[in-house]
Design a protein around this motif. Sequence first.
Motif, mmCIF file in Angstrom:
data_model
loop_
_atom_site.group_PDB
_atom_site.id
_atom_site.type_symbol
_atom_site.label_atom_id
_atom_site.label_comp_id
_atom_site.label_asym_id
_atom_site.label_seq_id
_atom_site.Cartn_x
_atom_site.Cartn_y
_atom_site.Cartn_z
ATOM 1 N N LEU A 158 0.529 -1.534 0.572
ATOM 2 C CA LEU A 158 0.077 -0.018 0.040
ATOM 3 C C LEU A 158 1.248 1.178 0.616
ATOM 4 C CD1 LEU A 158 -2.803 1.804 -0.028
ATOM 5 C CD2 LEU A 158 -2.736 1.161 2.461
ATOM 6 N N VAL A 159 1.101 1.927 -0.696
ATOM 7 C CA VAL A 159 1.509 3.129 -0.998
ATOM 8 C C VAL A 159 1.578 3.930 -1.203
ATOM 9 C CG1 VAL A 159 3.152 3.499 -3.446
ATOM 10 C CG2 VAL A 159 2.872 1.185 -2.581
ATOM 11 N N GLY A 160 1.746 5.069 -0.321
ATOM 12 C CA GLY A 160 1.484 6.761 -1.013
ATOM 13 C C GLY A 160 2.442 7.581 -1.045
ATOM 14 N N GLY A 161 2.832 7.928 -1.047
ATOM 15 C CA GLY A 161 4.173 9.179 -2.117
ATOM 16 C C GLY A 161 4.096 8.309 -3.302
ATOM 17 N N ALA A 162 4.169 7.803 -3.346
ATOM 18 C CA ALA A 162 5.164 6.808 -4.113
ATOM 19 C C ALA A 162 4.301 6.963 -5.478
ATOM 20 C CB ALA A 162 6.843 5.928 -3.751
ATOM 21 N N SER A 163 3.356 6.461 -5.029
ATOM 22 C CA SER A 163 2.084 6.623 -6.176
ATOM 23 C C SER A 163 1.592 7.395 -7.342
ATOM 24 C CB SER A 163 0.918 6.063 -5.129
ATOM 25 O OG SER A 163 0.306 6.733 -4.370
ATOM 26 N N LEU A 164 1.970 8.892 -6.178
ATOM 27 C CA LEU A 164 1.811 9.851 -6.465
ATOM 28 C C LEU A 164 2.386 10.698 -8.278
ATOM 29 C CD1 LEU A 164 1.568 12.169 -3.368
ATOM 30 C CD2 LEU A 164 -0.200 11.603 -4.644
ATOM 31 N N GLU A 165 3.275 9.484 -9.044
ATOM 32 C CA GLU A 165 4.088 9.978 -10.020
ATOM 33 C C GLU A 165 4.202 8.578 -11.226
ATOM 34 O OE1 GLU A 165 7.434 12.418 -9.500
ATOM 35 O OE2 GLU A 165 6.492 13.955 -9.006
ATOM 36 N N LEU A 166 4.209 8.673 -12.646
ATOM 37 C CA LEU A 166 4.517 7.287 -12.620
ATOM 38 C C LEU A 166 5.674 6.974 -12.801
ATOM 39 C CD1 LEU A 166 2.656 7.795 -15.829
ATOM 40 C CD2 LEU A 166 1.830 5.508 -14.689
ATOM 41 N N GLU A 167 6.325 7.494 -12.711
ATOM 42 C CA GLU A 167 8.406 7.672 -12.392
ATOM 43 C C GLU A 167 8.222 6.735 -11.332
ATOM 44 O OE1 GLU A 167 7.045 10.504 -13.292
ATOM 45 O OE2 GLU A 167 6.902 10.715 -15.457
ATOM 46 N N THR A 168 7.838 6.854 -9.782
ATOM 47 C CA THR A 168 7.768 5.826 -9.186
ATOM 48 C C THR A 168 6.582 5.264 -8.828
ATOM 49 O OG1 THR A 168 7.092 7.686 -7.221
ATOM 50 C CG2 THR A 168 9.163 8.119 -7.401
ATOM 51 N N PHE A 169 5.666 5.367 -9.195
ATOM 52 C CA PHE A 169 4.925 3.900 -8.766
ATOM 53 C C PHE A 169 4.807 2.866 -10.441
ATOM 54 C CE2 PHE A 169 0.509 2.732 -9.153
ATOM 55 C CZ PHE A 169 -0.043 1.729 -7.919
ATOM 56 N N ILE A 170 5.074 2.538 -11.487
ATOM 57 C CA ILE A 170 5.302 2.070 -11.621
ATOM 58 C C ILE A 170 6.264 0.758 -12.081
ATOM 59 C CG2 ILE A 170 6.489 2.141 -15.054
ATOM 60 C CD1 ILE A 170 3.309 2.515 -14.897
ATOM 61 N N PRO A 171 7.825 1.129 -11.368
ATOM 62 C CA PRO A 171 8.817 0.613 -10.852
ATOM 63 C C PRO A 171 8.378 -0.258 -9.673
ATOM 64 C CG PRO A 171 10.110 2.670 -11.363
ATOM 65 C CD PRO A 171 8.288 2.528 -11.248
ATOM 66 N N ILE A 172 7.398 0.146 -8.985
ATOM 67 C CA ILE A 172 7.054 -0.421 -7.822
ATOM 68 C C ILE A 172 6.184 -1.398 -8.334
ATOM 69 C CG2 ILE A 172 5.471 -0.649 -5.860
ATOM 70 C CD1 ILE A 172 7.045 2.452 -4.999
ATOM 71 N N VAL A 173 4.877 -1.152 -9.521
ATOM 72 C CA VAL A 173 4.351 -2.046 -9.689
ATOM 73 C C VAL A 173 5.004 -3.329 -10.367
ATOM 74 C CG1 VAL A 173 2.424 -2.832 -11.867
ATOM 75 C CG2 VAL A 173 1.892 -0.305 -10.359
ATOM 76 N N ASP A 174 6.095 -2.594 -10.894
ATOM 77 C CA ASP A 174 7.068 -3.924 -12.052
ATOM 78 C C ASP A 174 7.943 -4.586 -10.883
ATOM 79 O OD1 ASP A 174 5.566 -3.375 -14.181
ATOM 80 O OD2 ASP A 174 7.482 -1.895 -15.063
ATOM 81 N N PHE A 175 7.780 -4.305 -9.535
ATOM 82 C CA PHE A 175 9.012 -5.097 -8.965
ATOM 83 C C PHE A 175 9.181 -6.373 -9.411
ATOM 84 C CE2 PHE A 175 4.914 -6.953 -7.550
ATOM 85 C CZ PHE A 175 5.407 -8.040 -7.208
ATOM 86 N N GLY A 176 8.170 -7.168 -10.107
ATOM 87 C CA GLY A 176 8.732 -8.938 -10.219
ATOM 88 C C GLY A 176 9.444 -8.794 -11.481
ATOM 89 N N ASN A 177 9.594 -7.691 -12.328
ATOM 90 C CA ASN A 177 10.172 -7.844 -13.669
ATOM 91 C C ASN A 177 12.018 -7.286 -13.546
ATOM 92 O OD1 ASN A 177 8.095 -8.054 -14.266
ATOM 93 N ND2 ASN A 177 7.227 -6.111 -15.376
#
Length: 251
Positions: free
Chosen positions: A232-251
Amino acid sequence: MRQPYIAGNWKMNLDRRSARELASGIREHLGARDDVQVGLFPPFVYLDEVVRAVSGSPVLVGGQNCCDEDEGAFTGEISTGMLADVGAQVALVGHSERRHVYGESDELVNRKVHAALARGLDVILCIGETIEQREAGETEATNARQLTAGIQGVAPGDLGRLTIAYEPVWAIGTGLTASPAQAGAVHAYVRGVFAGLTTDAAAEGIRILYGGSVKPDNVRELMAVPDIDGALVGGASLELETFIPIVDFGN
Ligand code: PGA
């Protein structure tokens, strides 16, 4: 096998346009991928916009809070029926800012869980100890109490619609993250408590997310812990630049 779940809690941030652009960007990035479940929690007034932006995609949209009452004279509140009406599928309940800034009790949180489930919404139930509780050796007791009270009375058939988010209050928005070992210990404990309250099968299936300063550079080590099923991501979910790498953690 529990599908990883990455949820973005936008809190009281963004405006209509940036909310739409962020949601659209996430939708485009994900396509029809099902290796990860993504959920977005915009401010209430942008729910409509975000629901439209991700419509037809696997991205879930939810409210950051909800009222425990169905309707009536509750100025400033939003009912679970209203959330469902605008296309939200999830309610985030018991976030630490609701508990600690707005004084929500375990009992109120439980009523919100029931209100959401009754309207067909899935629930992310947040729990977590403060730094004082951790230092006093009350981490397990605090999380057990919040979990036990939070799911009190939930019908066995509804347990599959619950997700738990363990968010140590001292790690939220502070840049401090629980270490994978610290988080993993609480996650394993919480799953055990959940098993005791329900069944082993329900505990095996439930997703327990970690929250508290999750960033692109720590998500991988957290997600490597067996009992951590998402973030559950707060601050880092507000920009694609930080949220996408989190979503892509498995890649
Ligand atoms: P943070 O917030 O990622 O900014 O620490 C997490 C949360 O409050 O859900």
